[in-house]
Motif scaffolding. Structure first.
Motif, short mmCIF file in Angstrom:
data_model
loop_
_atom_site.label_atom_id
_atom_site.label_comp_id
_atom_site.label_asym_id
_atom_site.label_seq_id
_atom_site.Cartn_x
_atom_site.Cartn_y
_atom_site.Cartn_z
N PHE A 126 0.42 -2.45 4.07
CA PHE A 126 -0.29 -1.00 4.63
C PHE A 126 -2.06 -0.05 3.59
O PHE A 126 -2.46 -0.10 4.18
N THR A 127 -1.14 -0.08 2.17
CA THR A 127 -1.38 0.20 1.49
C THR A 127 -2.95 -0.56 1.21
O THR A 127 -4.41 -0.02 1.66
N CYS A 128 -3.00 -1.30 1.25
CA CYS A 128 -3.96 -3.17 1.04
C CYS A 128 -4.81 -3.05 2.42
O CYS A 128 -5.86 -4.08 2.32
N THR A 129 -4.90 -3.02 3.16
CA THR A 129 -4.87 -3.18 4.74
C THR A 129 -5.61 -2.65 5.30
O THR A 129 -5.53 -2.50 6.58
N HIS A 130 -5.88 -0.66 4.45
CA HIS A 130 -6.16 0.11 5.24
C HIS A 130 -7.11 -0.34 5.77
O HIS A 130 -8.55 -0.80 5.13
N PRO A 131 -7.64 0.00 7.06
CA PRO A 131 -9.24 0.82 7.04
C PRO A 131 -10.49 1.26 6.69
O PRO A 131 -11.41 0.62 6.79
N ALA A 132 -9.51 1.94 5.36
CA ALA A 132 -11.06 2.47 5.14
C ALA A 132 -11.66 1.24 4.26
O ALA A 132 -12.91 0.93 3.16
N LEU A 133 -11.00 0.00 3.40
CA LEU A 133 -11.04 -1.36 2.89
C LEU A 133 -12.26 -2.31 3.70
O LEU A 133 -11.29 -2.86 5.04
N PRO A 134 -13.15 -2.75 3.31
CA PRO A 134 -13.74 -4.63 4.27
C PRO A 134 -12.74 -5.10 3.78
O PRO A 134 -11.51 -5.81 4.12
N ALA A 135 -12.60 -5.80 5.81
CA ALA A 135 -11.90 -6.92 6.21
C ALA A 135 -11.71 -7.87 5.18
O ALA A 135 -10.56 -8.13 5.00
N ASP A 136 -13.13 -8.73 4.76
CA ASP A 136 -13.09 -9.37 4.15
C ASP A 136 -11.48 -8.77 2.24
O ASP A 136 -10.73 -10.20 1.98
N ALA A 137 -11.84 -8.14 2.40
CA ALA A 137 -10.86 -7.12 1.36
C ALA A 137 -10.23 -7.03 1.30
O ALA A 137 -8.92 -7.31 0.43
N GLN A 193 -3.06 1.56 15.22
CA GLN A 193 -3.93 1.33 15.07
C GLN A 193 -4.15 0.11 13.43
O GLN A 193 -5.63 -0.98 13.34
N ARG A 194 -3.82 0.31 12.85
CA ARG A 194 -3.24 -0.49 11.93
C ARG A 194 -2.82 -1.26 11.45
O ARG A 194 -2.96 -2.61 10.82
N LEU A 195 -2.07 -2.10 12.54
CA LEU A 195 -1.88 -2.68 12.66
C LEU A 195 -2.42 -4.22 13.27
O LEU A 195 -1.97 -6.01 12.05
N PRO A 196 -3.93 -4.18 13.69
CA PRO A 196 -4.09 -5.44 13.02
C PRO A 196 -4.28 -5.83 12.29
O PRO A 196 -4.40 -7.39 11.97
N GLY A 197 -5.51 -5.04 11.20
CA GLY A 197 -5.31 -5.71 9.89
C GLY A 197 -4.08 -6.40 9.28
O GLY A 197 -3.77 -7.22 8.43
N VAL A 198 -2.70 -5.36 9.27
CA VAL A 198 -1.57 -6.17 8.39
C VAL A 198 -1.53 -7.62 9.17
O VAL A 198 -0.84 -8.18 8.71
N LEU A 199 -1.32 -8.17 10.47
CA LEU A 199 -1.26 -9.04 10.94
C LEU A 199 -2.06 -10.17 10.43
O LEU A 199 -1.37 -11.43 10.83
N GLN A 200 -3.17 -9.96 10.19
CA GLN A 200 -4.27 -10.93 9.73
C GLN A 200 -4.67 -10.72 8.31
O GLN A 200 -3.44 -12.29 8.11
N GLU A 243 2.29 -8.84 20.10
CA GLU A 243 1.72 -9.50 18.85
C GLU A 243 2.49 -9.76 17.86
O GLU A 243 2.37 -10.63 17.02
N VAL A 244 2.64 -8.02 17.52
CA VAL A 244 4.09 -9.40 16.42
C VAL A 244 4.83 -9.91 16.36
O VAL A 244 5.17 -11.03 16.04
N THR A 245 5.34 -10.05 18.15
CA THR A 245 6.55 -10.48 18.41
C THR A 245 5.51 -12.09 18.31
O THR A 245 6.35 -13.28 18.01
N GLY A 246 4.18 -12.26 18.81
CA GLY A 246 3.60 -13.49 18.90
C GLY A 246 3.79 -14.12 17.26
O GLY A 246 3.90 -15.26 17.39
#
Length: 425
Positions: A126-137, A193-200, A243-246
């Motif tokens: 969750f730290t590394c996927t924080h929305p303050a970080l760019p998606a590719d990063a 709100q944080r979930l999509p970044g973690v799933l990716q 989506e976590v289940t998916g």
């Protein structure tokens, strides 16, 4: 002392070196997460983790591999961090600004600490996927820090250059430090709100395990299994998130084929040639059971749709008996939910199976100018296969050469060389 000799402690030096590499690969993410939790600084954590590995390479051949090698690395790394903070005012000041409790006078844990590494990787995700970080990063940082991939491996996994990838990682770590991004799992109100970044990120980790971006092996099952384990943890945390289940269903249904994807010599085996009796049926059954709750009620998400596609593959008796019309229909849904060049590529291949190679090739040629596909070897490889089926051997050979120049693993390159020879290249 030379490599391969036996030390006084009875440990073969090469065996000790292999033990260090194995433990570091398996425990890298957990080790780093524990250090970040303790000291609050990702750069410091990476540096002392590397120093702990260097110490293991010196001591384990002499003293023997410890009973708890992961705990040994953690204890050693913590001691190095405490020593660094005692003498380095820059680090001490930085951690004071961050408000981290880095009690520099506290003694280091005992070297023979008989406990496993604490598992704080979900917090680090969750730290590394924080929305303050760019998606590719976000993906680059997690693949580098939690999965232990090298920068070139991360670059190949993200279809980016090594320079760009290195810059992403450096900038992301700087952002975490300067923005004081917390090391924690977000509260219930913030999690959706944080979930999509973690799933990716989890999916990127699984993809690297399922189809390694480089090296001598086609698969890195340890990474795929780690992604599955972390996704299970996340589903336990958010059991109502479809989506976590998916995503978990998708991983299980794809990973179930792992044993049949390579031959005894590690050679790539395409799905059409795989012995489906070697597929992991219990894992398939588990994945199939997760697909319905991932799809309904309500509109499905991208991972649920991909899981439904994987389910159709796993349920089919063979490639000709696969429900290709339904797979194309699902790719149409996926294209609307999450359009991308890779989705378009996969849809074109499914259309070729449904309507013939000419129809698929027409769709592939329409993607020729997509920048992401220019570095993605499955694109020219798919064109080559369809051209070969159409009897256009010279064009197929040229496409195989293009794919060969981009392929990252030896099994993939060996397969492409064989196909190139078969079309007279």
């Amino acid at each position: 002392m030379t490599e391969g000799t036996t030390t006084a402690a009875g440990t073969d030096r090469s065996a000790a070196d292999r033990a260090v590499e194995k433990v570091f690969r398996e425990e890298h993410g957990r080790l780093l997460a524990s250090l970040v939790s303790r000291f609050g600084d990702l750069d410091l954590a990476e540096e002392v983790a590397a120093e702990a590995v260097e110490a293991a390479l010196r001591h384990w051949p002499v003293d023997g591999v410890p009973r708890r090698p992961g705990a040994w690395l953690l204890t050693t790394a913590r001691r190095r961090a405490v020593d660094r903070l005692r003498r380095d005012r820059t680090y001490a000041a930085r951690l004071a600004v961050l408000g981290v409790d880095a009690d520099r006078s506290a003694p280091a844990p005992p070297a023979d600490a008989d406990r496993d590494l604490p598992d704080e990787r979900l917090q680090l995700f969750f730290t590394c996927t924080h929305p303050a970080l760019p998606a590719d990063a976000r993906g680059a940082l997690v693949l580098r820090c939690l999965a232990g991939l090298t920068t070139p491996e991360v670059a190949r996994a993200q279809l980016a250059s090594e320079t760009t990838t290195a810059q992403r990682i450096v900038r992301a770590k700087k952002k975490i430090r300067e923005a004081r991004i917390p090391f924690r799992v977000p509260g219930p109100d913030e999690l959706p709100q944080r979930l999509p970044g973690v799933l990716q990120v989890l999916y990127s980790l699984f993809t690297e395990g399922y189809a390694a971006s480089g090296g001598p092996r086609l698969q890195r099952s340890d990474l795929a299994e780690e992604a599955i384990r972390l996704t299970r943890l996340l589903r336990g945390l958010l059991p109502g998130e479809r989506e976590v289940t998916g995503l978990l269903a998708l991983m299980l249904l794809v990973h179930a084929r792992r044993a049949a994807r390579t031959g005894p010599d590690g050679a790539l085996v395409l799905m059409a040639d795989q012995d489906r009796g070697r597929w992991d049926r219990p894992m398939i059954e588990e994945g199939l059971a997760l697909v319905p709750p991932a799809l309904v009620p309500g509109p499905p998400g991208p991972y649920a749709v991909q899981a439904a596609i994987a389910a159709l593959h796993d349920e089919a008796p063979d490639v000709p008996g696969t429900d290709w019309p339904q797979i194309v229909a699902l790719y149409d849904v996926l294209s609307a939910l999450a359009p991308s060049p890779v989705v378009a590529l996969n849809r074109a291949v499914a259309v070729a199976m449904r309507d013939g190679p000419g129809a698929g090739l027409e769709l592939l040629d329409a993607l020729a100018e997509e920048p992401r596909l220019r570095r993605h070897h499955p694109y020219p490889a798919a064109r080559a296969e369809l051209l070969a089926r159409l009897g256009r051997r010279a064009e197929a050979a040229a496409a195989y050469r293009a794919a060969l120049a981009l392929a990252g693993t030896e099994p993939e390159r060996d397969h492409l060389r064989r196909r190139l020879r078969e079309v007279g290249g």
